[in-house]
Scaffold this active site. Structure first.
Site, PDB file in Angstrom:
ATOM      1  N   LEU A  24       0.492  -1.411   0.178  1.00 51.20           N
ATOM      2  CA  LEU A  24      -0.143  -0.089   0.081  1.00 51.20           C
ATOM      3  C   LEU A  24       0.717   0.934   0.166  1.00 51.20           C
ATOM      4  CD1 LEU A  24      -2.731  -0.944   3.309  1.00 51.20           C
ATOM      5  CD2 LEU A  24      -3.438  -0.890   0.092  1.00 51.20           C
ATOM      6  N   GLY A  25       2.012   1.213   0.308  1.00 52.35           N
ATOM      7  CA  GLY A  25       2.805   2.637   0.686  1.00 52.35           C
ATOM      8  C   GLY A  25       4.105   2.124   1.600  1.00 52.35           C
ATOM      9  N   GLY A  84       6.698   3.421   4.266  1.00 54.70           N
ATOM     10  CA  GLY A  84       6.783   4.687   5.245  1.00 54.70           C
ATOM     11  C   GLY A  84       7.901   4.455   6.130  1.00 54.70           C
ATOM     12  N   GLY A 139       9.498   1.322   7.659  1.00 57.81           N
ATOM     13  CA  GLY A 139       8.905   0.272   6.150  1.00 57.81           C
ATOM     14  C   GLY A 139       7.455   0.443   5.384  1.00 57.81           C
ATOM     15  N   PRO A 140       7.655  -1.178   4.598  1.00 52.60           N
ATOM     16  CA  PRO A 140       6.614  -0.928   4.333  1.00 52.60           C
ATOM     17  C   PRO A 140       5.196  -0.918   4.796  1.00 52.60           C
ATOM     18  CG  PRO A 140       7.672  -2.543   4.119  1.00 52.60           C
ATOM     19  CD  PRO A 140       8.831  -2.551   4.692  1.00 52.60           C
ATOM     20  N   LYS A 192       1.704  -3.551   8.890  1.00 53.81           N
ATOM     21  CA  LYS A 192       2.648  -2.524   8.961  1.00 53.81           C
ATOM     22  C   LYS A 192       4.051  -3.208   9.037  1.00 53.81           C
ATOM     23  CE  LYS A 192       0.704   1.704  10.018  1.00 53.81           C
ATOM     24  NZ  LYS A 192       0.533   3.279  11.052  1.00 53.81           N
ATOM     25  N   ASP A 227       2.142  15.156  13.171  1.00 54.58           N
ATOM     26  CA  ASP A 227       2.359  14.639  11.913  1.00 54.58           C
ATOM     27  C   ASP A 227       0.445  14.969  11.140  1.00 54.58           C
ATOM     28  OD1 ASP A 227       3.977  14.508   9.736  1.00 54.58           O
ATOM     29  OD2 ASP A 227       3.965  12.651   9.416  1.00 54.58           O
TER      30      ASP A 227
END
Ligand SMILES: *[C@@H]1O[C@H](CO)[C@@H](O)[C@H](O)[C@H]1NC(C)=O
Ligand SMILES: *[C@@H]1O[C@H](CO)[C@@H](O)[C@H](O)[C@H]1NC(C)=O
Ligand SMILES: *[C@@H]1O[C@H](CO)[C@@H](O)[C@H](O)[C@H]1NC(C)=O
Ligand SMILES: *[C@@H]1O[C@H](CO)[C@@H](O)[C@H](O)[C@H]1NC(C)=O
Ligand SMILES: *[C@@H]1O[C@H](CO)[C@@H](O)[C@H](O)[C@H]1NC(C)=O
Length: 825
Positions: A514-515, A517, A520-521, A536, A633
Site C-alpha cells: 500500500l505504501g 513508511g 518500512g512498508p 505495517k 504529523d
C-alpha cells in the site's frame, strides 16, 4: 475602437482636387537626365497607373504620388514624400547616381525625399510598372531580383495586387500599411496594419503601439476570424511562409478588375472593388467587422458573440475570474476554468467549435504532424493549453499549439474548432451521474459483503480467543507501568503468527503493497476469514528495539476512538515485528481531496463531516485519552477514510505523550511535514497541542478549498493557501476560496464559519490558536468568533527557515499508513 457604418461612403471615395497638367508624350521611365517636374506625369506602359505631383483635398502642399489612370475618381495609392511636403510647385523628381530616386524642392535645391539602396549600377533608371510598382533598376536589367529599390516595399495606406505584404527575413524589411493622418494629409496617421508571423501568422491592426485587432491565424483557407475571406471570382490570395519570408499576397484574376486593400484614417482595413456602373469604389470586405473584433475584448477564455447582449460570455466550463467586475461589463479579467488543471493527473481536451481561433502570438506549429501527434505533444507539456489543425484546407493537417491563456476568441460563422485542455474530471462530470449510480451500487454490495465477512470474523474470533487463552504463550503481554498510574495493568493484544500474516499478504507481494513508511512498508492483507487488514512491517534495518516497538503498540492500543485508526493485533517473531490495523477501503483523504475526480465526490456535507471527525479525534488525543498525545504529523495523507468516508487519524509514529501538567515540550529533532508545521515548531522545535491545532487549521482550509497548502500558487501573489485564505478573508471574499465542486448553497454560513475557524487555528502565535475543545465547540454552536489575525507561514518563502526538518517527510507523505515508532527521549 468604434466603427461607424455611416462613415463608409466617405472612407472609400477618396477624391482630391488636383492640378495635373497632362503632357502628351507620357513616359514610364525617368533617368538622371530625364527628370519629372510638377505638372508632368509618368504613366505605366499599359496605362493603368500614373505618377506625378498632386495636392490632397483642402491642401496646398505638393506631394509626389501615384494614382489609377483609368478611373474617374482620382485615387492615390502611393505617396513618396508623405512626411515632408513641398510648399510650391518647383519640386523635381529624378534619378541620381549611383541609383537613388530623389525629390528636390528646387532644381538645385535640397533633397526632400529619397529612395535608398545598398547597391550601385551603371545606368540607373526609375520605371513605373503596370502593377503600380515604381522601381529603381539598371536600364538594361529587368530582373526583379536585381531591383535596387521598389515602392512595393514601402507602401503607404494601400496594398496593391502583387505586393508581398509581410516580412523578408533576408533584408529584415517589413512591408505594412500605415494610414494617412487625414484626407488632407498623407503623413503617417495613427494606424498600422501588419502581417504578423510571430507564433503563427495573423493580421494585426495597431493604433500607435497598441494592438486593436487580430484577425486570428491563417488556416490554409483564410484567417480564422475573417469568414468572408474566401474563394471568389475577383482575386486569389495566399500566405507564403518559409525561412526567407513570410507574407500575404493576392492577385487579380481578371485584368479588367480594379481592386485594392486600404487602411483608412479611422483604422479600418477594407477591400474595395471599382464598379464602373456606379463609378464608385464598393466595399467588398472590412476588418475589423464589429465590436467583437476588439482585441481581447472578452479577456482570457471569454468568447464574444455579437448577437448576444452583453456580447461577452465565458467559454463553456469556464467562469468569470472576477464575477463582480465581469458583471459591470469589464471583461478584461476574463475567465478561468471552473475545474483547475492538475497536470499530474491526465488532462483531457474538449472540443470547442465555431470560433475565431485565439491569439497565436506565442504559439508553436508543425506542418507535418497529425492531429493525434499534436494532442500527444500538447499533453506532454503542462503549459500547453490547446491545439488544433494547422491547415484545414485539405481536411486538416499539421499542428498548432497554444501555450498561454486563450484570448481573442469570437464566435464566427464557419468558425473553427479547437481542443482546449481540461481537468480530466470535466469529462467525468458529464458521466458523473451514471458513475455515482454504479458507485453506490457497488458500495452497497460492498457493505453487504463487509457485513457478511464481519459476521464470519466475529465467529472465528470467538474461537481463536478461546485458543489464545488455551495456548497461553500465544498472547503477548505488554506491561505499561510508567505511563499511567491508574491503569497499571497489561494490555492484551491478539498476537498473529508470521505464517498467517505472510499468507494473508501473499508473501508480502509487491501487488499488495500500500505504501512505504519511514520505518518500512505497509501491505494489504486478507485473512482466511475474509477480513482485510493493513500490515505495517518494520524494516529489519530500522534500528528499532523492542522497547520502542512496545511503546508504539501501547500508545496505539490504548487509544480507542471512532476517529482513530484501530490496531487489531501484532506479530513478533524473531526479527520480524509487525502491526496489524484495520484496512481502510477508501484509503487516505489526500487521494480524494487533491484529485479532481475524487474531490467531486466530496460534497460539502461530506467535507464538514470529515472536518468534524478529525476535530473530535484530535480532541480525544489531546485531552480525553489516557495518554494525552500530540500527534505531530497531522496531514491529509494521514487521515484514512472508511467505507462510509468517516475520517480516522492514523500514523502515530511521531506522536508524543505528555504528562498531566505539561502541555508541550521541546525537541532537537523536528519531524513533520512541510506545509502543516507551525512556525514555532518548524523554527524552534517547540511543540505542543497548539502545533497540532495549526496542522488541523491547514488541513481544514485544504478540505474547504480542495487545494494543497504547500505548492499552492496564485497569479496575483506568492502566498500559500493560508495567505490566500487570509487575503480573501480580510476582503470579505472568503467564499472565493471554495472548491468549485462543493454544492454549498444552503450551507454558506457553515462554510464561512469553517474558513474562519481554520484561520484562527493557523494564527502565528500558539496562544492565539484555540484549543481543540474550543474548536469542537465553535463548530457546534453559532456564537461569535474572534477576529482572525494574520496567520503564521502564510507565504512559501517563510518555509525556507524550516529546511532543517526531518528527512522522513518525503517518505511519510507518500504512504497512507506510515509506520513509525515513538522517539526515545
Ligand atoms: C519654391 O520655394 C523655394 C524655396 O523656398 C524657392 O527657392 C523657389 O523659388 C520657390 N519657387 C516658386 C516657383 O515660387
Ligand atoms: C529645400 O531643401 C533645403 C535642403 O533640405 C532646405 O534647406 C530648404 O529649406 C528647403 N526649402 C523648402 C521650401 O522646403
Ligand atoms: C532604406 O530606408 C529604410 C527606412 O529608412 C530602412 O529601413 C532600410 O534599411 C533602408 N535600406 C537600405 C538598403 O539602406
Ligand atoms: C514536426 O514533426 C515531425 C514529426 O513528428 C518531426 O519529425 C519534425 O522534426 C517536426 N518539425 C519541427 C520543425 O519541429
Ligand atoms: C513547454 O513549452 C514551453 C513553450 O514552448 C517551453 O518553454 C517549456 O520549456 C516546455 N516545457 C516542457 C517541460 O517541455
Amino acid at each position: 475602437m468604434k466603427i461607424s457604418y455611416k462613415d463608409f461612403p466617405l472612407l472609400f471615395i477618396l477624391t482630391f482636387v488636383m492640378s495635373i497638367q497632362k503632357i502628351s508624350n507620357a513616359t514610364d521611365t525617368i533617368t538622371t537626365t530625364k527628370i519629372l517636374r510638377d505638372g508632368e506625369t509618368m504613366i505605366s506602359s499599359d496605362g493603368s497607373f500614373e505618377l506625378g505631383f498632386f495636392s490632397p483635398e483642402n491642401s496646398k502642399n505638393r506631394y509626389v504620388g501615384m494614382w489609377y489612370k483609368k478611373i474617374t475618381v482620382t485615387t492615390v495609392v502611393w505617396v513618396a514624400n508623405r512626411e515632408v511636403p513641398l510648399t510650391n510647385t518647383s519640386g523635381v523628381f529624378k534619378v541620381v547616381d549611383p541609383g537613388l530616386l530623389v525629390l528636390l524642392n528646387d532644381t538645385n535645391g535640397g533633397i526632400i525625399w529619397s529612395s535608398n539602396t545598398s547597391r550601385h549600377v551603371k545606368n540607373p533608371v526609375a520605371k513605373l510598372l503596370d502593377s503600380g510598382n515604381l522601381v529603381v533598376k539598371d536600364a538594361n536589367d529587368d530582373d526583379p531580383g536585381n531591383f535596387l529599390w521598389e515602392s512595393f516595399n514601402y507602401p503607404t495606406d494601400t496594398f496593391l495586387p502583387g505586393m508581398k505584404y509581410g516580412w523578408n527575413y533576408k533584408t529584415g524589411l517589413e512591408v505594412y500599411l500605415s494610414s494617412w493622418k487625414s484626407k488632407d494629409d498623407p503623413s503617417s496617421g495613427d494606424f498600422t496594419y501588419h502581417f504578423d508571423p510571430t507564433g503563427y501568422p495573423q493580421h494585426l491592426l495597431k493604433r500607435g503601439s497598441v494592438v486593436q485587432f487580430k484577425s486570428g491565424p491563417w488556416n490554409g483557407l483564410r484567417f480564422s476570424g475573417t469568414p468572408n475571406l474566401r474563394k471568389n471570382t475577383f482575386y486569389k490570395y495566399r500566405v507564403v511562409l518559409n525561412k526567407n519570408e513570410a507574407y500575404y499576397t493576392y492577385e487579380l484574376l481578371d485584368r479588367s478588375i480594379i481592386s485594392r486593400v486600404t487602411l483608412s484614417e479611422s483604422g479600418v482595413s477594407q477591400r474595395l472593388i471599382w464598379v464602373d456602373r456606379t463609378q464608385r469604389w464598393e466595399v467588398y470586405l472590412t476588418n475589423p467587422t464589429d465590436n467583437c473584433d476588439i482585441y481581447r475584448l472578452c479577456g482570457a477564455y471569454g468568447s464574444c458573440n455579437i448577437a448576444k447582449s452583453p456580447v461577452c460570455e465565458c467559454l463553456d466550463r469556464f467562469l468569470p475570474k472576477d464575477p463582480e467586475v465581469w458583471k459591470r461589463a469589464d471583461w478584461s479579467n476574463g475567465c478561468v476554468r471552473r475545474t483547475p488543471l492538475n497536470c499530474q493527473n491526465e488532462d483531457v481536451f474538449l472540443k470547442y467549435s465555431g470560433i475565431k481561433l485565439p491569439d497565436t502570438q506565442y504559439s508553436l506549429f508543425n506542418e507535418s504532424m497529425t492531429l493525434e501527434e499534436c494532442k500527444v505533444l500538447c499533453l506532454k507539456n503542462c503549459s500547453c493549453t490547446a491545439y488544433t489543425d494547422l491547415d484545414i484546407s485539405k481536411g486538416g493537417s499539421g499542428c498548432l499549439l497554444w501555450f498561454e491563456d486563450l484570448a481573442n476568441i469570437k464566435l464566427v460563422p464557419e468558425g473553427q474548432y479547437i481542443y482546449i485542455r481540461m481537468a480530466s474530471s470535466e469529462l467525468e462530470l458529464k458521466r458523473k451521474k451514471r458513475e455515482i449510480l454504479v458507485l453506490s451500487l457497488s458500495l452497497s454490495m460492498g457493505m453487504v459483503l463487509l457485513g457478511l465477512s464481519l459476521m464470519l470474523y466475529l465467529r472465528k474470533r470467538k474461537k481463536s480467543n478461546h485458543r489464545l487463552r488455551e495456548g497461553g504463550r500465544q498472547g503477548y503481554k505488554f506491561t505499561d507501568d510508567h505511563r499511567d498510574e491508574n491503569h497499571n495493568k497489561s494490555i492484551e493484544l491478539p498476537l498473529l503468527d508470521l505464517y498467517t500474516i505472510t499468507k494473508s499478504t501473499d508473501n508480502f507481494s509487491i501487488n499488495n503493497k500500500l505504501g512505504e513508511g519511514g520505518f518500512g512498508p505497509v501491505y494489504k492483507g486478507l485473512l482466511e476469514d475474509g477480513q482485510e487488514i493493513a500490515v505495517k512491517r518494520l524494516s529489519r534495518n530500522s534500528f528499532q528495539g523492542l522497547d520502542e516497538f512496545k511503546n508504539e503498540v501501547i500508545c496505539i492500543a490504548k487509544l480507542q476512538h471512532r476517529n482513530l485508526v484501530k490496531l487489531l493485533g501484532c506479530c513478533i517473531q524473531g526479527e520480524e515485528k509487525m502491526l496489524i490495523y484495520e484496512y481502510m477501503p477508501n484509503r487516505s483523504l489526500d487521494l480524494f481531496l487533491f484529485d479532481p475526480m475524487g474531490s467531486a465526490l466530496l460534497d460539502w456535507h461530506k467535507r464538514f463531516q470529515i472536518i468534524n471527525g478529525i476535530a473530535r479525534g484530535l480532541l480525544y488525543l489531546h485531552q480525553d485519552s489516557r495518554l494525552r498525545i500530540i500527534h505531530r504529523d497531522l496531514k491529509a495523507s494521514n487521515i484514512l477514510l472508511d467505507s462510509d468516508m468517516n475520517p480516522k487519524i492514523s500514523d502515530f509514529g511521531m506522536a508524543r505523550s505528555f504528562g498531566g501538567n505539561e502541555t508541550g515540550a521541546n525537541t532537537s529533532r523536528v519531524v513533520g511535514t512541510y506545509g502543516y508545521m507551525s512556525p514555532e515548531y518548524a523554527v524552534d522545535g517547540i511543540f505542543s497541542v497548539k502545533s497540532d491545532v495549526f496542522s488541523f487549521g491547514v488541513l481544514l482550509l485544504e478540505i474547504v478549498s480542495g487545494k494543497r497548502n504547500r505548492g499552492f500558487s496564485h497569479r496575483d501573489h506568492n502566498h500559500n493557501l493560508l495567505g490566500h485564505a487570509w487575503m480573501l478573508y480580510k476582503e470579505g471574499r472568503s467564499l472565493e476560496l471554495i472548491d468549485d465542486y462543493l454544492g454549498i448553497s444552503g450551507y454558506l454560513s457553515e462554510v464561512l464559519r469553517s474558513i474562519h475557524i481554520g484561520l484562527l487555528c493557523v494564527q502565528q502565535s500558539p496562544e492565539d490558536r484555540p484549543s481543540m475543545s474550543s474548536v469542537v465547540l465553535m463548530f457546534g454552536n453559532e456564537g461569535v468568533l474572534p477576529q482572525a489575525r494574520q496567520p503564521g507561514f502564510f507565504t512559501e518563502r517563510d518555509l525556507f527557515t524550516a529546511e532543517s526538518s526531518s528527512s522522513t517527510n518525503a517518505a511519510s507523505s507518500i504512504n497512507q499508513m506510515t509506520i513509525t515508532l515513538m522517539e526515545a527521549r
